[in-house]
Design a protein around this motif. Structure first.
Motif, mmCIF file in Angstrom:
data_model
loop_
_atom_site.group_PDB
_atom_site.id
_atom_site.type_symbol
_atom_site.label_atom_id
_atom_site.label_comp_id
_atom_site.label_asym_id
_atom_site.label_seq_id
_atom_site.Cartn_x
_atom_site.Cartn_y
_atom_site.Cartn_z
ATOM 1 N N HIS A 1 0.869 -1.176 0.157
ATOM 2 C CA HIS A 1 -0.059 0.085 0.237
ATOM 3 C C HIS A 1 0.858 1.441 -0.073
ATOM 4 C CE1 HIS A 1 -3.255 -2.635 0.727
ATOM 5 N NE2 HIS A 1 -2.663 -3.027 1.772
ATOM 6 N N LEU A 2 1.934 1.138 -0.797
ATOM 7 C CA LEU A 2 2.963 2.279 -0.905
ATOM 8 C C LEU A 2 3.553 2.677 -2.071
ATOM 9 C CD1 LEU A 2 3.954 4.373 1.184
ATOM 10 C CD2 LEU A 2 5.910 3.041 1.491
ATOM 11 N N PRO A 3 2.605 2.447 -3.114
ATOM 12 C CA PRO A 3 3.195 2.727 -4.690
ATOM 13 C C PRO A 3 3.392 3.987 -4.752
ATOM 14 C CG PRO A 3 0.664 2.635 -4.797
ATOM 15 C CD PRO A 3 1.265 2.192 -3.265
ATOM 16 N N PHE A 4 4.191 4.426 -5.814
ATOM 17 C CA PHE A 4 4.637 5.578 -6.397
ATOM 18 C C PHE A 4 4.644 5.839 -7.604
ATOM 19 C CE2 PHE A 4 7.040 4.826 -2.410
ATOM 20 C CZ PHE A 4 7.054 6.188 -1.796
ATOM 21 N N LEU A 5 4.374 7.189 -8.077
ATOM 22 C CA LEU A 5 4.596 7.484 -9.546
ATOM 23 C C LEU A 5 5.878 8.363 -9.591
ATOM 24 C CD1 LEU A 5 0.898 7.994 -10.512
ATOM 25 C CD2 LEU A 5 2.391 6.153 -11.438
ATOM 26 N N ILE A 6 6.636 7.982 -10.303
ATOM 27 C CA ILE A 6 7.825 8.570 -10.321
ATOM 28 C C ILE A 6 7.976 9.817 -11.481
ATOM 29 C CG2 ILE A 6 10.593 8.516 -10.597
ATOM 30 C CD1 ILE A 6 10.071 5.524 -9.611
ATOM 31 N N LEU A 7 8.554 11.180 -11.037
ATOM 32 C CA LEU A 7 8.508 12.255 -11.675
ATOM 33 C C LEU A 7 10.074 12.437 -11.951
ATOM 34 C CD1 LEU A 7 6.195 14.097 -9.748
ATOM 35 C CD2 LEU A 7 5.691 13.274 -12.029
ATOM 36 N N GLN A 8 10.472 13.100 -13.054
ATOM 37 C CA GLN A 8 11.696 13.520 -13.275
ATOM 38 C C GLN A 8 11.588 14.813 -14.153
ATOM 39 O OE1 GLN A 8 13.692 10.437 -15.301
ATOM 40 N NE2 GLN A 8 14.768 9.576 -13.512
ATOM 41 N N SER A 9 11.268 16.012 -13.055
ATOM 42 C CA SER A 9 11.215 17.339 -13.778
ATOM 43 C C SER A 9 12.193 18.248 -13.970
ATOM 44 C CB SER A 9 10.119 17.915 -12.644
ATOM 45 O OG SER A 9 10.519 18.119 -11.661
ATOM 46 N N GLY A 10 13.502 17.732 -13.603
ATOM 47 C CA GLY A 10 14.697 18.783 -13.824
ATOM 48 C C GLY A 10 15.153 19.418 -12.641
ATOM 49 N N ALA B 1 14.562 22.121 -11.072
ATOM 50 C CA ALA B 1 13.869 22.932 -9.912
ATOM 51 C C ALA B 1 12.523 21.871 -10.036
ATOM 52 C CB ALA B 1 13.513 24.183 -10.243
ATOM 53 N N PRO B 2 12.337 21.076 -9.065
ATOM 54 C CA PRO B 2 11.128 20.085 -9.027
ATOM 55 C C PRO B 2 9.994 20.819 -8.689
ATOM 56 C CG PRO B 2 13.041 19.088 -7.801
ATOM 57 C CD PRO B 2 13.508 20.393 -8.244
ATOM 58 N N GLN B 3 8.913 20.570 -9.064
ATOM 59 C CA GLN B 3 7.766 21.218 -8.821
ATOM 60 C C GLN B 3 6.630 20.395 -8.095
ATOM 61 O OE1 GLN B 3 6.131 22.288 -12.846
ATOM 62 N NE2 GLN B 3 7.734 24.097 -13.176
ATOM 63 N N SER B 4 5.981 21.055 -7.282
ATOM 64 C CA SER B 4 4.721 20.419 -6.656
ATOM 65 C C SER B 4 3.646 21.312 -6.832
ATOM 66 C CB SER B 4 5.321 20.458 -5.129
ATOM 67 O OG SER B 4 4.004 19.572 -4.413
ATOM 68 N N PHE B 5 2.418 20.456 -6.870
ATOM 69 C CA PHE B 5 1.060 21.429 -7.076
ATOM 70 C C PHE B 5 0.288 21.049 -5.825
ATOM 71 C CE2 PHE B 5 3.095 20.799 -11.037
ATOM 72 C CZ PHE B 5 3.361 21.942 -11.427
ATOM 73 N N ALA B 6 -0.867 21.915 -5.583
ATOM 74 C CA ALA B 6 -1.731 21.509 -4.781
ATOM 75 C C ALA B 6 -2.450 20.274 -5.241
ATOM 76 C CB ALA B 6 -2.666 22.625 -4.711
ATOM 77 N N ARG C 1 6.716 10.815 -6.486
ATOM 78 C CA ARG C 1 8.250 10.547 -5.913
ATOM 79 C C ARG C 1 9.072 11.599 -7.154
ATOM 80 N NH1 ARG C 1 11.936 7.505 -2.988
ATOM 81 N NH2 ARG C 1 13.846 7.679 -4.091
ATOM 82 N N GLU C 2 9.408 12.482 -6.557
ATOM 83 C CA GLU C 2 10.358 13.588 -7.278
ATOM 84 C C GLU C 2 11.809 13.234 -7.456
ATOM 85 O OE1 GLU C 2 11.216 15.571 -10.180
ATOM 86 O OE2 GLU C 2 9.284 16.093 -9.616
ATOM 87 N N GLU C 3 12.121 12.940 -8.600
ATOM 88 C CA GLU C 3 13.632 12.532 -8.629
ATOM 89 C C GLU C 3 14.711 13.602 -9.203
ATOM 90 O OE1 GLU C 3 14.469 9.011 -10.242
ATOM 91 O OE2 GLU C 3 13.816 7.768 -8.497
#
Length: 141
Positions: free
Chosen positions: A61-70, A72-77, A91-93
């Protein structure tokens, strides 16, 4: 018509935020470090374990979707809303991270899980910059 008294209104005012905000699950450092998504970071170009790591995270019960945004990682509400709704964490890498092919295989396993559990509903609110999402979505048509 029934009119609420002051005590009932104050109780309702205190209860609604408590219920709405109590659903957020915080991933601890220990959980994140033990996750399959974290183990991908230390994998070489051999991606044979990526799907099984994702399956293990789903089972825990701990799956992630991995992002590689560069740089400056971004997070949204809306990220928190998605995470709370579907029990999948972003998960931002950043600009460095796991081998892209391994991340794609991991994320695809999570995409299949989301589709099995929620149908196509999750597709409307998932971040479109999740690694491998566009390619997976095209292949599903």
């Amino acid at each position: 018509m029934r009119v609420f008294n002051t005590v009932q209104l104050i109780g309702l005012w205190l209860l609604v935020p408590a219920v709405a905000l109590s659903q957020r699950r915080i991933v601890t450092d220990a959980e994140a470090n033990a996750s399959g998504a974290n183990q991908l970071t230390f994998s070489s170009a051999d991606c044979s374990r990526a799907s099984s790591l994702a399956a293990a995270d789903i089972a825990n019960h701990l799956p992630f979707l991995i992002l590689q945004s560069g740089f400056a990682p971004q997070s949204f509400a809306a990220d928190t809303v998605f995470e709370n709704s579907y029990g999948v964490f972003y998960r931002e890498e950043g600009c460095t991270g796991s081998v892209k092919e391994c991340v794609v295989l991991y994320n695809q396993q999570v995409f299949h899980y989301l589709t099995e559990k929620y149908g196509r509903q999750w597709l409307r609110t998932v971040r479109k910059d999740v690694v491998g999402f566009r390619e997976w979505k095209k292949a599903q048509r």
